[in-house]
Design a protein around this motif. Structure first.
Motif, PDB file in Angstrom:
ATOM      1  N   CYS A 145      40.602  29.681  35.483  1.00 18.38           N
ATOM      2  CA  CYS A 145      42.061  29.707  35.527  1.00 18.38           C
ATOM      3  C   CYS A 145      42.603  28.454  36.211  1.00 18.38           C
ATOM      4  N   PHE A 146      41.954  28.055  37.319  1.00 13.05           N
ATOM      5  CA  PHE A 146      42.332  26.820  37.999  1.00 13.05           C
ATOM      6  C   PHE A 146      42.278  25.631  37.038  1.00 13.05           C
ATOM      7  N   PHE A 147      41.129  25.470  36.391  1.00 15.35           N
ATOM      8  CA  PHE A 147      40.919  24.297  35.544  1.00 15.35           C
ATOM      9  C   PHE A 147      41.855  24.297  34.339  1.00 15.35           C
ATOM     10  N   ASN A 148      42.071  25.462  33.764  1.00 10.76           N
ATOM     11  CA  ASN A 148      42.959  25.542  32.609  1.00 10.76           C
ATOM     12  C   ASN A 148      44.371  25.124  32.989  1.00 10.76           C
ATOM     13  N   TRP A 149      44.849  25.608  34.109  1.00 12.17           N
ATOM     14  CA  TRP A 149      46.195  25.255  34.550  1.00 12.17           C
ATOM     15  C   TRP A 149      46.280  23.773  34.898  1.00 12.17           C
ATOM     16  N   ASN A 150      45.206  23.243  35.467  1.00 10.79           N
ATOM     17  CA  ASN A 150      45.207  21.833  35.840  1.00 10.79           C
ATOM     18  C   ASN A 150      45.271  20.934  34.598  1.00 10.79           C
ATOM     19  N   ASP A 151      44.557  21.299  33.545  1.00  7.57           N
ATOM     20  CA  ASP A 151      44.493  20.453  32.352  1.00  7.57           C
ATOM     21  C   ASP A 151      45.652  20.690  31.386  1.00  7.57           C
ATOM     22  N   TYR A 152      46.174  21.921  31.350  1.00  9.34           N
ATOM     23  CA  TYR A 152      47.266  22.244  30.430  1.00  9.34           C
ATOM     24  C   TYR A 152      48.381  22.953  31.213  1.00  9.34           C
ATOM     25  N   PRO A 153      49.092  22.194  32.041  1.00 10.24           N
ATOM     26  CA  PRO A 153      50.069  22.820  32.948  1.00 10.24           C
ATOM     27  C   PRO A 153      51.211  23.536  32.227  1.00 10.24           C
ATOM     28  N   LYS A 154      51.611  23.059  31.040  1.00  6.28           N
ATOM     29  CA  LYS A 154      52.744  23.694  30.370  1.00  6.28           C
ATOM     30  C   LYS A 154      52.395  25.068  29.782  1.00  6.28           C
ATOM     31  N   GLU A 155      51.092  25.345  29.658  1.00  2.00           N
ATOM     32  CA  GLU A 155      50.665  26.604  29.057  1.00  2.00           C
ATOM     33  C   GLU A 155      50.102  27.566  30.103  1.00  2.00           C
ATOM     34  N   TYR A 156      50.597  27.434  31.335  1.00  2.77           N
ATOM     35  CA  TYR A 156      49.991  28.175  32.434  1.00  2.77           C
ATOM     36  C   TYR A 156      50.350  29.651  32.448  1.00  2.77           C
ATOM     37  N   LYS A 157      51.472  30.044  31.896  1.00  2.00           N
ATOM     38  CA  LYS A 157      51.998  31.397  32.099  1.00  2.00           C
ATOM     39  C   LYS A 157      51.039  32.485  31.644  1.00  2.00           C
ATOM     40  N   GLY A 158      50.576  32.393  30.406  1.00  2.00           N
ATOM     41  CA  GLY A 158      49.718  33.442  29.876  1.00  2.00           C
ATOM     42  C   GLY A 158      48.419  33.577  30.641  1.00  2.00           C
ATOM     43  N   VAL A 159      47.801  32.433  30.971  1.00  2.00           N
ATOM     44  CA  VAL A 159      46.516  32.448  31.664  1.00  2.00           C
ATOM     45  C   VAL A 159      46.663  32.997  33.076  1.00  2.00           C
ATOM     46  N   VAL A 160      47.623  32.483  33.812  1.00  2.00           N
ATOM     47  CA  VAL A 160      47.798  32.911  35.208  1.00  2.00           C
ATOM     48  C   VAL A 160      48.257  34.363  35.272  1.00  2.00           C
ATOM     49  N   ARG A 161      49.090  34.762  34.348  1.00  2.00           N
ATOM     50  CA  ARG A 161      49.546  36.159  34.321  1.00  2.00           C
ATOM     51  C   ARG A 161      48.377  37.109  34.099  1.00  2.00           C
ATOM     52  N   MET A 162      47.502  36.770  33.168  1.00  2.00           N
ATOM     53  CA  MET A 162      46.338  37.605  32.907  1.00  2.00           C
ATOM     54  C   MET A 162      45.399  37.623  34.115  1.00  2.00           C
ATOM     55  N   CYS A 163      45.168  36.481  34.721  1.00  2.00           N
ATOM     56  CA  CYS A 163      44.245  36.410  35.853  1.00  2.00           C
ATOM     57  C   CYS A 163      44.812  37.100  37.090  1.00  2.00           C
ATOM     58  N   LEU A 164      46.120  37.106  37.241  1.00  2.00           N
ATOM     59  CA  LEU A 164      46.722  37.839  38.351  1.00  2.00           C
ATOM     60  C   LEU A 164      46.389  39.328  38.258  1.00  2.00           C
ATOM     61  N   ILE A 165      46.463  39.879  37.062  1.00  2.00           N
ATOM     62  CA  ILE A 165      46.090  41.278  36.872  1.00  2.00           C
ATOM     63  C   ILE A 165      44.586  41.458  37.036  1.00  2.00           C
ATOM     64  N   PHE A 166      43.818  40.508  36.525  1.00  2.00           N
ATOM     65  CA  PHE A 166      42.370  40.589  36.604  1.00  2.00           C
ATOM     66  C   PHE A 166      41.895  40.625  38.057  1.00  2.00           C
ATOM     67  N   VAL A 167      42.537  39.858  38.930  1.00  2.00           N
ATOM     68  CA  VAL A 167      42.143  39.810  40.339  1.00  2.00           C
ATOM     69  C   VAL A 167      42.386  41.143  41.041  1.00  2.00           C
ATOM     70  N   CYS A 168      43.203  42.010  40.440  1.00  2.00           N
ATOM     71  CA  CYS A 168      43.417  43.338  41.033  1.00  2.00           C
ATOM     72  C   CYS A 168      42.141  44.157  41.073  1.00  2.00           C
ATOM     73  N   HIS A 169      41.135  43.794  40.258  1.00  2.00           N
ATOM     74  CA  HIS A 169      39.816  44.409  40.388  1.00  2.00           C
ATOM     75  C   HIS A 169      39.313  44.280  41.825  1.00  2.00           C
ATOM     76  N   ALA A 170      39.613  43.149  42.441  1.00  2.00           N
ATOM     77  CA  ALA A 170      39.096  42.864  43.781  1.00  2.00           C
ATOM     78  C   ALA A 170      40.091  43.184  44.884  1.00  2.00           C
ATOM     79  N   SER A 171      41.370  42.943  44.639  1.00  2.00           N
ATOM     80  CA  SER A 171      42.353  43.026  45.723  1.00  2.00           C
ATOM     81  C   SER A 171      42.836  44.441  46.020  1.00  2.00           C
ATOM     82  N   MET A 172      42.378  45.442  45.260  1.00  2.00           N
ATOM     83  CA  MET A 172      42.825  46.813  45.492  1.00  2.00           C
ATOM     84  C   MET A 172      41.651  47.730  45.845  1.00  2.00           C
ATOM     85  N   GLU A 173      40.681  47.199  46.587  1.00  2.00           N
ATOM     86  CA  GLU A 173      39.482  47.955  46.958  1.00  2.00           C
ATOM     87  C   GLU A 173      39.458  48.330  48.440  1.00  2.00           C
TER      88      GLU A 173
END
Length: 342
Positions: A145-173
């Motif tokens: 997610c870091f690298f994708n946003w770094n290389d394609y900053p204008k297309e960050y919304k979909g990737v970061v939005r998905m990864c924010l939900i994905f990280v809930c696997h870890a942040s809600m334990e």
């Protein structure tokens, strides 16, 4: 270009969310700071627990480190979840552009989670393969997610939005780690009811959260895997991410099942044991503790018979069935002595 104009333009781009999520120098420097922060929390936790908890002092080094890891996870997951809510709320629910402060906050959340998982893999003396898979897959996804946003900053919304939900696997334990910490520190015979409840609700919340995050991630994955215009990371999100997401779900379900099994090991009260084993309350209280395992349940009928016999001699047929003990003289064996061998 004038440096002042360049700085102003850069600030405008960042406010619009079109610039990179981070600077590589920022990540490299602060990863070391967060690593040393985790190290400091570990040493402080060991000192406090060693001075205040008899249960902690009775543990071996392996379980002591595990308890410290639970404390780190409780603190780290709470911090990351707070950053997700504060800085990612607008993006998750309203699909709005991120401001500079929001992007920085999410950067800290992902960076701290990656650093925490890396530290835990190094700090533990032994690591189960399920835990290693969970941590390595989570770190890998966040880095992509870091690298994708770094290389394609204008297309960050979909990737970061998905990864924010994905990280809930870890942040809600948090409840899971609280249950594990209590399992190691608290006496099972005294706090059996509390431990049973903690493990049971940890299993329920883990099953619910992990499964919900899994399905929500698939919904947000579609526009990332099938964008209007492909980029160099599209192949990963389209072909590799689904495999990792399914693998992580099975690992999470395995962990949830562990909590459910642990909850079954604890009996809520002596009355529950008596009803399950068809024993009287005095008999139950005599040789049962809160931590009733499967072996004791299997031999419960034998214990019940021996309790009835009391101080009488064991029958000849029972001695003969015990093998080598058949050649020895008759001995009296009560339920109390039998229980002491378990």
């Amino acid at each position: 270009m004038d440096p002042t104009v360049a700085a102003r333009l850069d600030g405008i781009c960042r406010e619009r969310g079109y610039a990179t999520m981070h600077d590589m120098e920022f990540v490299a420097a602060n990863a070391f700071l967060l690593f040393f922060l985790a190290l400091g929390i570990s040493h402080i936790s060991i000192g406090i627990l060693d001075a205040t908890s008899k249960g902690f002092r009775a543990l071996d080094d392996y379980h002591k480190r595990n308890c410290v890891s639970y404390i780190l996870e409780i603190i780290g997951c709470s911090m990351v979840l707070g950053l997700q809510i504060i800085h990612g709320w607008d993006l998750i629910f309203y699909n709005e552009d991120l401001t500079n402060d929001q992007r920085l906050g999410l950067c800290w959340a992902a960076l701290y989670m990656c650093t925490l998982y890396t530290y835990e893999l190094v700090y533990r003396l032994r690591t189960h393969w399920q835990l290693a898979v969970h941590h390595l897959v989570s770190i890998f996804i966040m880095l992509l997610c870091f690298f994708n946003w770094n290389d394609y900053p204008k297309e960050y919304k979909g990737v970061v939005r998905m990864c924010l939900i994905f990280v809930c696997h870890a942040s809600m334990e948090q409840l899971c780690f609280i249950a594990l910490f209590a399992h190691r520190i608290l006496p099972h015979d005294k706090y059996g009811s509390l431990l049973r409840s903690l493990h049971f609700w940890a299993a329920i919340t883990s099953y619910t959260v992990k499964t919900s995050v899994f399905f929500i991630t698939w919904v947000l994955w579609l526009p990332v895997a099938f964008p209007k215009q492909d980029n160099s990371y599209t192949w990963f999100w389209k072909y590799v991410f689904p495999i990792l997401n399914i693998l992580l779900l099975f690992v999470q379900w395995w962990a949830s099942n562990v909590f459910y099994v642990l909850s079954r090991r604890f009996i809520h009260s002596a009355k529950d044991v008596a009803m399950f084993e068809r024993l009287t309350m005095p008999q139950t209280a005599y040789y049962y503790t809160a931590d009733v395992n499967l072996h004791r349940r299997k031999v419960s009928e034998g214990l019940h018979k021996m309790w009835k016999q009391g101080g009488r001699k064991v029958s000849k047929s029972r001695r003969e069935s015990s093998g080598a003990s058949a050649s020895k003289p008759n001995r009296t064996r009560s339920a109390k002595s039998y229980h002491q061998t378990l």
